[in-house]
Motif scaffolding. Structure first.
Motif, PDB file in Angstrom:
ATOM      1  N   ILE A  13       0.886  -1.233  -0.201  1.00  0.00           N
ATOM      2  CA  ILE A  13      -0.036  -0.056   0.136  1.00  0.00           C
ATOM      3  C   ILE A  13       0.894   1.204   0.008  1.00  0.00           C
ATOM      4  CG2 ILE A  13      -1.893   1.328   1.097  1.00  0.00           C
ATOM      5  CD1 ILE A  13      -2.829  -1.369   2.391  1.00  0.00           C
ATOM      6  N   ARG A  14       0.910   2.132  -1.141  1.00  0.00           N
ATOM      7  CA  ARG A  14       1.558   3.220  -1.064  1.00  0.00           C
ATOM      8  C   ARG A  14       0.557   4.487  -1.501  1.00  0.00           C
ATOM      9  NH1 ARG A  14       4.370  -0.030   0.372  1.00  0.00           N
ATOM     10  NH2 ARG A  14       6.284  -0.973  -0.232  1.00  0.00           N
ATOM     11  N   ARG A  15       0.498   5.346  -0.316  1.00  0.00           N
ATOM     12  CA  ARG A  15      -0.190   6.583  -0.438  1.00  0.00           C
ATOM     13  C   ARG A  15       0.503   7.759   0.216  1.00  0.00           C
ATOM     14  NH1 ARG A  15      -5.460   3.589   2.450  1.00  0.00           N
ATOM     15  NH2 ARG A  15      -6.037   2.048   0.688  1.00  0.00           N
ATOM     16  N   GLY A  16       1.613   8.171  -0.687  1.00  0.00           N
ATOM     17  CA  GLY A  16       2.497   9.084  -0.182  1.00  0.00           C
ATOM     18  C   GLY A  16       3.302   8.930   1.155  1.00  0.00           C
ATOM     19  N   ASP A  17       2.450   9.535   2.263  1.00  0.00           N
ATOM     20  CA  ASP A  17       3.467   9.590   3.519  1.00  0.00           C
ATOM     21  C   ASP A  17       3.164   8.073   4.331  1.00  0.00           C
ATOM     22  OD1 ASP A  17       4.667  11.792   3.226  1.00  0.00           O
ATOM     23  OD2 ASP A  17       3.361  12.825   4.308  1.00  0.00           O
ATOM     24  N   PHE A  18       2.078   7.480   3.799  1.00  0.00           N
ATOM     25  CA  PHE A  18       1.386   6.170   4.431  1.00  0.00           C
ATOM     26  C   PHE A  18       1.942   5.023   3.513  1.00  0.00           C
ATOM     27  CE2 PHE A  18      -1.803   3.076   5.283  1.00  0.00           C
ATOM     28  CZ  PHE A  18      -1.923   3.190   6.552  1.00  0.00           C
ATOM     29  N   ASN A  19       2.676   4.402   3.963  1.00  0.00           N
ATOM     30  CA  ASN A  19       3.128   3.100   3.221  1.00  0.00           C
ATOM     31  C   ASN A  19       3.512   1.670   4.205  1.00  0.00           C
ATOM     32  OD1 ASN A  19       4.355   4.565   0.777  1.00  0.00           O
ATOM     33  ND2 ASN A  19       5.223   5.712   2.232  1.00  0.00           N
ATOM     34  N   ILE A  20       2.443   0.744   3.567  1.00  0.00           N
ATOM     35  CA  ILE A  20       2.633  -0.412   4.397  1.00  0.00           C
ATOM     36  C   ILE A  20       2.708  -1.753   3.460  1.00  0.00           C
ATOM     37  CG2 ILE A  20       0.830  -2.068   5.714  1.00  0.00           C
ATOM     38  CD1 ILE A  20       1.219   0.755   7.148  1.00  0.00           C
ATOM     39  N   ASP A  21       3.421  -2.663   3.928  1.00  0.00           N
ATOM     40  CA  ASP A  21       3.819  -3.829   3.288  1.00  0.00           C
ATOM     41  C   ASP A  21       2.865  -4.999   4.285  1.00  0.00           C
ATOM     42  OD1 ASP A  21       5.297  -2.596   1.599  1.00  0.00           O
ATOM     43  OD2 ASP A  21       7.297  -3.408   2.437  1.00  0.00           O
ATOM     44  N   ILE A  22       1.904  -5.495   3.807  1.00  0.00           N
ATOM     45  CA  ILE A  22       1.004  -6.703   4.467  1.00  0.00           C
ATOM     46  C   ILE A  22       1.679  -7.980   4.405  1.00  0.00           C
ATOM     47  CG2 ILE A  22      -1.050  -7.207   4.790  1.00  0.00           C
ATOM     48  CD1 ILE A  22      -2.411  -4.888   3.879  1.00  0.00           C
TER      49      ILE A  22
END
Length: 245
Positions: A13-22
């Motif tokens: 998930i790549r949303r600018g300042d919010f980045n998550i690898d699930i």
């Protein structure tokens, strides 16, 4: 059984300042009845969040959630009346039970947060919600395993309402044996650095899933590791909002 899941298999998930690898450990075992979770470990998210990120109030139900930070400060607020800052020495466990709401934010003038949010499956549904915090004397344990969280009957500082335990270590130019307990399965996550087993190299974000295997690991540089010890032969529920997957 021994299987690698590479970092490329995580859901990004790549949303600018919010980045998550699930990360879904169940991908390693090809169990059609539980294709993404692995025993009591439903999933865990590797987050890289920048200053100013705000995640508003949202619910969790029947999840056991460990917030494991390695960098930065995170402001936590919840419907149990807690408001506190967690960081790499103050960790948090939310036992969501029948339901809890929380929100998280990163100070505008702070540093970026890097963390795992770990969703585990409780032994029973709809227990009383609770939130736990623990202040560790150090951010990590050097070259030996440290117990962070585990079932109530263990000596873990944070309690999980399930038969799963979480360990970590920071290795520097050394080697170490992985645990090998009868009847237990393991998930090793390489949070940062490089690692080698007897047969394979691991890079940041890779997982090693194993049971009934004697495994020796080593690094010539450094490696931050998180290890899950799982009892897949006891009762747990898959009715968690996030852990059930």
């Amino acid at each position: 059984m021994k299987q690698i899941i590479t970092a490329e298999k995580s859901q990004k998930i790549r949303r600018g300042d919010f980045n998550i690898d699930i990360n879904f450990p169940g991908l390693a075992v090809n169990d059609i009845s539980d294709p993404r979770g692995f025993g009591q470990l439903g999933r865990f998210d590797h987050g890289r969040l920048h200053p100013g990120v705000f995640v508003g109030m949202h619910p969790h139900v029947n999840d056991e959630i460990l917030s494991y930070l390695r960098k930065g400060n995170l402001i936590h607020e919840d419907t149990e009346g807690e408001k506190t800052i967690i960081n790499n020495t103050k960790l948090m466990m939310m036992n969501a039970g029948k339901g809890i709401y929380h929100q998280e934010s990163i100070p505008e003038d702070g540093e970026a947060v890097e963390m795992l949010q770990i969703f585990m499956r409780p032994s029973q549904i709809d227990s009383k919600p609770s939130v736990q915090f623990y202040d560790f004397p150090e951010a990590f344990s050097k070259n030996q395993w440290r117990l962070i969280a585990g079932p109530a009957e263990s000596e873990a500082p944070l309690t999980i309402n399930s038969d799963i335990a979480v360990y970590d270590t920071h290795l520097t130019n050394t080697s170490i044996d992985l645990p090998e307990k009868k009847g237990r399965s393991y998930v090793l996550y390489l949070f940062e650095g490089k690692l080698r087993t007897d047969t394979v190299e691991m890079k940041q974000g890779d997982m090693l899933i194993f049971e009934n295997e004697k495994i020796h690991i080593r690094t010539k540089d450094h490696a931050d590791l998180v290890l899950f010890e799982i009892n897949r032969h006891t009762t747990y529920t898959r009715k968690g909002m996030y852990s059930g997957v």
